[in-house]
Design an enzyme around this catalytic site. Structure first.
Site, PDB file in Angstrom:
ATOM      1  CE  LYS A  77      -4.345  -1.793   1.747  1.00 50.30           C
ATOM      2  NZ  LYS A  77      -3.975  -3.229   1.889  1.00 50.30           N
TER       3      LYS A  77
HETATM    4  C1  LIG Z   1      -4.571  -4.310   1.140  1.00 48.99           C
HETATM    5  C2  LIG Z   1      -3.815  -5.591   1.091  1.00 48.99           C
HETATM    6  C3  LIG Z   1      -4.145  -6.619   0.173  1.00 48.99           C
HETATM    7  C4  LIG Z   1      -5.315  -6.519  -0.760  1.00 48.99           C
HETATM    8  O1  LIG Z   1      -5.099  -5.626  -1.808  1.00 48.99           O
HETATM    9  P1  LIG Z   1      -6.310  -5.132  -2.704  1.00 48.99           P
HETATM   10  O2  LIG Z   1      -5.745  -4.145  -3.638  1.00 48.99           O
HETATM   11  O3  LIG Z   1      -7.304  -4.514  -1.741  1.00 48.99           O
HETATM   12  O4  LIG Z   1      -6.887  -6.321  -3.379  1.00 48.99           O
HETATM   13  C5  LIG Z   1      -3.361  -7.755   0.146  1.00 48.99           C
HETATM   14  N1  LIG Z   1      -2.329  -7.911   1.005  1.00 48.99           N
HETATM   15  C6  LIG Z   1      -1.997  -6.956   1.899  1.00 48.99           C
HETATM   16  C7  LIG Z   1      -0.860  -7.214   2.830  1.00 48.99           C
HETATM   17  C8  LIG Z   1      -2.707  -5.757   1.977  1.00 48.99           C
HETATM   18  O5  LIG Z   1      -2.369  -4.824   2.887  1.00 48.99           O
END
Ligand SMILES: *Cc1c(COP(=O)(O)O)cnc(C)c1O
Length: 434
Positions: free
Chosen positions: A108
């Site tokens: 993220k």
């Molecule tokens: C947010 C997140 C996801 C999911 O990602 P999306 O884009 O919402 O599908 C997967 N793994 C981790 C560690 C995350 O923080």
């Protein structure tokens, strides 16, 4: 570059409007009017480019000169993409794309940092600071806080539920300082979110502050997620064996960005939508019916989503045609027992420590590979295993090394304002906030 809302495709908006607003008024999602392809030359000579250069070329293709001139886009990219996304090959046909080398140790960071830079850019002619309110159940707050840290003209207020985030997550939110203020609410995540929503509608607050959100579906979080698909391709030694990306998914922003990268000319053979037991999208890909349902708790908790917010974007990319979407994406879901088994197997077979989210991606590619042996898989590893240390250590019976930037947090002092679950208390404080 113009964007439309998935609910009203005929009306076009500027990038500035879409980034500053986050969500269109009609509750759709912003999508780029067109997704141009990159020159073939670029794809063929990609090995010569650094990650920043790749990010710049990809961004430049999506974002027009009119929306952000080159002289401004370059520094935005260089500030946002300042950490690597390396591939680790476990076998000739099995690779891990490590997306956890940013400040909050999760993928993220890519979205949060680019969003922070673009918001700051679009905000620079304003006299008043922009005040961003975020409610977090854990991980988003850390990435958004770190992303906006020291961004000129922007202050961030993060509300989190007291006692309901992990110690390290709390430290990630409460030790940033400067323009990042943490508020510990004596309530649940839903209470935090309700306060934020109420604040946005509050006329008294509007008179004092320019309020905004750092919504997870902001288009400025999606665009930078296309970069690392190209960066992964660059690092492959063998570019002729068909490439399969296995994407651990919750809200499906990550996978949507991959689909956009493919539209832009990246040679991808197949995407796998890998989920935990919250498998609404794999079910849709199997049956053609999209049936959201309440989420259940799992070990890969960042993917505990029962009604993924980016589903409409995927649907839009394929003109709502199930037959088309299922050609590009295969869906697979795994429960916690299988996830644990996956963590163990990766460690025993390859001596590699994978987190529960990455493990779901691994299981999905392994199953796919049985029927499709002449492919190579790239598993997106979305978080550092030390963020889920108890689960991981339990399976591998070995200590997981905590990266310095996470370990250091233990010794930093938490700074948060404690409030009751009481909107008027929050409002009184926010009115005086400078
Ligand atoms: C947010 C997140 C996801 C999911 O990602 P999306 O884009 O919402 O599908 C997967 N793994 C981790 C560690 C995350 O923080």
């Amino acid at each position: 570059m113009k964007l439309y809302s998935t609910k009203s495709p005929k009306q076009l908006h500027s990038l500035k409007h879409a980034v500053m607003k986050g969500l269109p008024d009609d509750n759709g999602l912003f999508m780029p009017e067109s997704i141009p392809t990159l020159p073939i030359d670029f794809i063929q000579s990609i090995a010569h480019y650094s990650i920043e250069e790749i990010a710049y070329h990809v961004a430049r293709t999506l974002i027009s000169e009119e929306a952000i001139p080159s002289s401004d886009l370059k520094p935005i990219i260089n500030k946002a993409v300042n950490f690597p996304a390396p591939i680790v090959s476990l076998e000739n046909d099995l690779h891990i794309l490590e997306l956890f080398h940013g400040p909050s140790l999760a993928f993220k960071d890519f979205g949060a940092r680019f969003m922070a830079q673009t918001m700051s850019y679009f905000n620079q002619k304003e006299e008043k600071d922009l005040v961003i309110l975020v409610a977090t159940s854990g991980d988003t707050g850390g990435a958004v806080g770190a992303g906006f840290l020291n961004t000129p003209g922007i202050k961030v207020i993060i509300l989190y539920p007291s006692g309901k985030v992990s110690d390290l997550q709390e430290k990630q939110l409460t030790t940033l300082g400067n323009n990042i203020q943490a508020i510990e609410v004596n309530g649940t995540f839903d209470d935090c979110q309700a306060m934020v929503k109420r604040a946005f509608l509050d006329q008294d607050l509007k008179e004092v502050h320019r309020l905004s959100s750092a919504n997870s579906i902001n288009i400025a979080r999606l665009i930078p997620q296309t970069f690392y698909y190209f960066e992964a391709y660059k690092q492959l030694k063998d570019k002729s064996t068909p490439i399969v990306f296995s994407v651990p998914s919750g809200n499906f922003g990550n996978l949507t960005a991959g689909l956009m990268a493919k539209r832009m000319g990246l040679p991808v053979h197949q995407f796998i939508a890998a989920t935990n037991s919250n498998d609404v999208v794999p079910q849709y890909l199997k049956t053609g019916s999209y049936i959201p349902r309440p989420s259940v708790r799992t070990l890969s908790n960042a993917m505990d989503v029962g009604n993924p917010s980016n589903f409409d974007r995927m649907d839009d990319l394929y003109c709502s045609t199930w037959n088309n979407i299922k050609k590009d994406i295969i869906g697979k879901g795994y429960d916690d027992t299988q996830t644990r088994q996956g963590i163990k197997e990766v460690f025993e077979k390859y001596n590699y420590t994978i987190d529960p989210h990455g493990a779901v991606g691994y299981l999905a590619y392994k199953e796919y590979q049985k029927d499709n042996p002449n492919t190579q898989g790239i598993i997106l590893e979305t978080a550092h295993p030390s963020k889920f240390i108890d689960t991981v250590e339990n399976e591998i019976n070995t200590k997981v090394t905590i990266p310095t930037r996470l370990a250091e947090l233990k010794h930093k002092e938490k700074v948060a304002l404690f409030i009751e679950n009481d909107y008027s208390q929050f409002k009184d404080w926010l009115i005086k906030f400078k």
